[in-house]
Motif scaffolding. Sequence first.
Motif, PDB file in Angstrom:
ATOM      1  N   LEU A   1       5.961   0.493  -8.075  1.00 16.11           N
ATOM      2  CA  LEU A   1       6.147   1.358  -6.906  1.00 16.11           C
ATOM      3  C   LEU A   1       5.803   2.805  -7.230  1.00 16.11           C
ATOM      4  CD1 LEU A   1       9.470  -0.230  -5.622  1.00 16.11           C
ATOM      5  CD2 LEU A   1       7.309  -0.199  -4.363  1.00 16.11           C
ATOM      6  N   GLU A   2       6.121   3.257  -8.430  1.00 14.94           N
ATOM      7  CA  GLU A   2       5.771   4.624  -8.812  1.00 14.94           C
ATOM      8  C   GLU A   2       4.256   4.828  -8.797  1.00 14.94           C
ATOM      9  OE1 GLU A   2       7.701   4.929 -12.579  1.00 14.94           O
ATOM     10  OE2 GLU A   2       9.592   5.649 -11.719  1.00 14.94           O
ATOM     11  N   ARG A   3       3.512   3.829  -9.292  1.00 19.59           N
ATOM     12  CA  ARG A   3       2.045   3.927  -9.253  1.00 19.59           C
ATOM     13  C   ARG A   3       1.537   3.918  -7.823  1.00 19.59           C
ATOM     14  NH1 ARG A   3       2.707   0.136 -13.400  1.00 19.59           N
ATOM     15  NH2 ARG A   3       2.073  -1.599 -12.045  1.00 19.59           N
ATOM     16  N   LEU A   4       2.118   3.061  -6.999  1.00 17.37           N
ATOM     17  CA  LEU A   4       1.691   2.951  -5.599  1.00 17.37           C
ATOM     18  C   LEU A   4       1.845   4.280  -4.865  1.00 17.37           C
ATOM     19  CD1 LEU A   4       1.032   1.040  -3.072  1.00 17.37           C
ATOM     20  CD2 LEU A   4       3.501   1.027  -2.741  1.00 17.37           C
ATOM     21  N   TYR A   5       3.033   4.890  -4.959  1.00 17.70           N
ATOM     22  CA  TYR A   5       3.279   6.119  -4.206  1.00 17.70           C
ATOM     23  C   TYR A   5       2.547   7.307  -4.812  1.00 17.70           C
ATOM     24  CZ  TYR A   5       6.669   3.459  -1.548  1.00 17.70           C
ATOM     25  OH  TYR A   5       7.262   2.517  -0.731  1.00 17.70           O
ATOM     26  N   ALA A   6       2.334   7.300  -6.119  1.00 17.08           N
ATOM     27  CA  ALA A   6       1.562   8.382  -6.727  1.00 17.08           C
ATOM     28  C   ALA A   6       0.107   8.329  -6.286  1.00 17.08           C
ATOM     29  CB  ALA A   6       1.652   8.287  -8.248  1.00 17.08           C
TER      30      ALA A   6
ATOM     31  N   ARG B   1      -3.118  -4.034   0.399  1.00 15.62           N
ATOM     32  CA  ARG B   1      -4.226  -3.673  -0.493  1.00 15.62           C
ATOM     33  C   ARG B   1      -3.758  -2.651  -1.530  1.00 15.62           C
ATOM     34  NH1 ARG B   1     -10.182  -1.355   1.354  1.00 15.62           N
ATOM     35  NH2 ARG B   1     -10.984  -1.026  -0.768  1.00 15.62           N
ATOM     36  N   ALA B   2      -2.996  -1.651  -1.094  1.00 13.73           N
ATOM     37  CA  ALA B   2      -2.509  -0.633  -2.019  1.00 13.73           C
ATOM     38  C   ALA B   2      -1.607  -1.255  -3.090  1.00 13.73           C
ATOM     39  CB  ALA B   2      -1.750   0.448  -1.251  1.00 13.73           C
ATOM     40  N   TRP B   3      -0.788  -2.209  -2.686  1.00 13.19           N
ATOM     41  CA  TRP B   3       0.110  -2.903  -3.615  1.00 13.19           C
ATOM     42  C   TRP B   3      -0.701  -3.684  -4.652  1.00 13.19           C
ATOM     43  CZ3 TRP B   3       5.030  -2.788  -5.016  1.00 13.19           C
ATOM     44  CH2 TRP B   3       5.591  -3.897  -5.659  1.00 13.19           C
ATOM     45  N   ASP B   4      -1.713  -4.398  -4.174  1.00 14.14           N
ATOM     46  CA  ASP B   4      -2.535  -5.213  -5.081  1.00 14.14           C
ATOM     47  C   ASP B   4      -3.336  -4.323  -6.047  1.00 14.14           C
ATOM     48  OD1 ASP B   4      -1.605  -7.506  -3.855  1.00 14.14           O
ATOM     49  OD2 ASP B   4      -3.351  -7.720  -2.548  1.00 14.14           O
ATOM     50  N   GLU B   5      -3.856  -3.215  -5.542  1.00 12.24           N
ATOM     51  CA  GLU B   5      -4.724  -2.376  -6.373  1.00 12.24           C
ATOM     52  C   GLU B   5      -3.946  -1.583  -7.419  1.00 12.24           C
ATOM     53  OE1 GLU B   5      -7.119  -0.001  -3.812  1.00 12.24           O
ATOM     54  OE2 GLU B   5      -8.486  -1.652  -3.309  1.00 12.24           O
ATOM     55  N   THR B   6      -2.643  -1.432  -7.234  1.00 15.84           N
ATOM     56  CA  THR B   6      -1.843  -0.695  -8.227  1.00 15.84           C
ATOM     57  C   THR B   6      -1.009  -1.624  -9.095  1.00 15.84           C
ATOM     58  OG1 THR B   6      -0.146  -0.364  -6.507  1.00 15.84           O
ATOM     59  CG2 THR B   6      -1.715   1.430  -6.882  1.00 15.84           C
TER      60      THR B   6
ATOM     61  N   GLY C   1       0.692   7.707  -1.699  1.00 20.55           N
ATOM     62  CA  GLY C   1       1.756   8.310  -0.914  1.00 20.55           C
ATOM     63  C   GLY C   1       1.587   9.792  -0.675  1.00 20.55           C
ATOM     64  N   PRO C   2       2.641  10.453  -0.152  1.00 19.86           N
ATOM     65  CA  PRO C   2       2.588  11.895   0.079  1.00 19.86           C
ATOM     66  C   PRO C   2       2.249  12.654  -1.207  1.00 19.86           C
ATOM     67  CG  PRO C   2       4.508  10.935   1.127  1.00 19.86           C
ATOM     68  CD  PRO C   2       3.908   9.854   0.282  1.00 19.86           C
ATOM     69  N   GLY C   3       1.389  13.623  -1.094  1.00 19.54           N
ATOM     70  CA  GLY C   3       0.966  14.379  -2.256  1.00 19.54           C
ATOM     71  C   GLY C   3      -0.285  13.838  -2.915  1.00 19.54           C
ATOM     72  N   SER C   4      -0.687  12.639  -2.513  1.00 25.18           N
ATOM     73  CA  SER C   4      -1.915  12.057  -3.052  1.00 25.18           C
ATOM     74  C   SER C   4      -3.106  12.516  -2.225  1.00 25.18           C
ATOM     75  CB  SER C   4      -1.835  10.536  -3.056  1.00 25.18           C
ATOM     76  OG  SER C   4      -1.924  10.043  -1.720  1.00 25.18           O
ATOM     77  N   ALA C   5      -4.294  12.096  -2.640  1.00 19.98           N
ATOM     78  CA  ALA C   5      -5.512  12.465  -1.908  1.00 19.98           C
ATOM     79  C   ALA C   5      -5.699  11.620  -0.652  1.00 19.98           C
ATOM     80  CB  ALA C   5      -6.729  12.306  -2.819  1.00 19.98           C
ATOM     81  N   ILE C   6      -4.844  10.613  -0.448  1.00 23.30           N
ATOM     82  CA  ILE C   6      -4.960   9.721   0.706  1.00 23.30           C
ATOM     83  C   ILE C   6      -4.276  10.350   1.908  1.00 23.30           C
ATOM     84  CG2 ILE C   6      -4.474   7.424   1.602  1.00 23.30           C
ATOM     85  CD1 ILE C   6      -6.455   7.461  -0.711  1.00 23.30           C
ATOM     86  N   ALA C   7      -4.982  10.477   3.001  1.00 23.72           N
ATOM     87  CA  ALA C   7      -4.408  11.054   4.223  1.00 23.72           C
ATOM     88  C   ALA C   7      -3.439  10.082   4.868  1.00 23.72           C
ATOM     89  CB  ALA C   7      -5.525  11.402   5.205  1.00 23.72           C
ATOM     90  N   ILE C   8      -2.487  10.622   5.605  1.00 23.52           N
ATOM     91  CA  ILE C   8      -1.499   9.772   6.259  1.00 23.52           C
ATOM     92  C   ILE C   8      -2.134   8.891   7.322  1.00 23.52           C
ATOM     93  CG2 ILE C   8      -0.858  11.601   7.876  1.00 23.52           C
ATOM     94  CD1 ILE C   8       1.919  10.357   7.995  1.00 23.52           C
ATOM     95  N   HIS C   9      -3.128   9.396   8.023  1.00 24.54           N
ATOM     96  CA  HIS C   9      -3.724   8.620   9.099  1.00 24.54           C
ATOM     97  C   HIS C   9      -4.674   7.563   8.540  1.00 24.54           C
ATOM     98  CE1 HIS C   9      -1.946  11.338  11.942  1.00 24.54           C
ATOM     99  NE2 HIS C   9      -2.512  12.368  11.331  1.00 24.54           N
ATOM    100  N   GLY C  10      -4.589   6.363   9.089  1.00 27.16           N
ATOM    101  CA  GLY C  10      -5.455   5.290   8.640  1.00 27.16           C
ATOM    102  C   GLY C  10      -4.672   4.108   8.110  1.00 27.16           C
ATOM    103  N   ARG C  11      -5.336   3.294   7.345  1.00 23.26           N
ATOM    104  CA  ARG C  11      -4.734   2.039   6.908  1.00 23.26           C
ATOM    105  C   ARG C  11      -3.557   2.230   5.952  1.00 23.26           C
ATOM    106  NH1 ARG C  11      -8.647  -1.806   4.082  1.00 23.26           N
ATOM    107  NH2 ARG C  11     -10.116  -1.055   5.654  1.00 23.26           N
ATOM    108  N   TYR C  12      -3.477   3.406   5.288  1.00 17.42           N
ATOM    109  CA  TYR C  12      -2.406   3.625   4.320  1.00 17.42           C
ATOM    110  C   TYR C  12      -1.242   4.426   4.907  1.00 17.42           C
ATOM    111  CZ  TYR C  12      -6.004   2.016   1.130  1.00 17.42           C
ATOM    112  OH  TYR C  12      -6.980   1.265   0.515  1.00 17.42           O
TER     113      TYR C  12
END
Length: 242
Positions: free
Chosen positions: A176-181, A236-241, A184-195
């Motif tokens: 979970l720490e890898r997933l949110y890092a 997908r995020a869960w599987d990739e991390t 999650g918030p603070g990452s390069a992934i924007a809130i809008h969209g599939r994540y």
Amino acid sequence: MTAAREERLQLDAASVDNARTTLLQLLARAGVYSGDAEELIGLVEAGALAVAHETLAGTGRQAPPGSGEAYGAGWRDGSRAVTEGLAGLADRALGAAVAAEAGEDPDARPRVGRMEVERAKVAVVPLYLSFSEESDLDPEVTEQVLAASLATMGVRQRASYPGRLTAFAAEHRPHLERLYATYGPGSAIAIHGRYTLVHSPTSLAVLERLAARPAELREEWDAAELPPAWLDGLTRAWDETA
């Protein structure tokens, strides 16, 4: 019996009922629906009995040091009878607390109630904030996502869902720490969209249900008309991390 011992035994049934009635009246003044208040108090009562059973089952069966074999055997038999009685009381108390919502069948899966969603919120937010310093998702959507997750369970399972979430977060903490890092918030992934869900405390509830009841969750997700991309993105995020 000493005076101090007598004093400790003065909390009788009438006093307990008085405390319960007082609490119900105070909650009513605060705007809490009486049925919701009764359910919460019932869960606390059932939980107190369950904790007492667990405590006695773990330590109460040992006879005092130096006891003879006959005394020890009698001690263990008496302890077993008490702990089994407590287990039965705890089970009946839990059944009584949730039976009204279940239509007298505590294992049924009725419509998710408001208080069940509120209990899930109280459980999931601090767990999520142990992985992320902020969260972002519309409150109405949060309730819809939690309701879809809770709908995969019977009312007894919903009552113990905070414990399930806590155990899930503990078991999968590094993942979970890898997933949110990463997402999650603070990452390069924007809130809008599939994540989108990764930015919300509800993601923990959804991940736990994906691990435990994936088919049921997707069924309830579709019934609630929630965006399929959110569920697919979280998976997908869960599987990739991993």
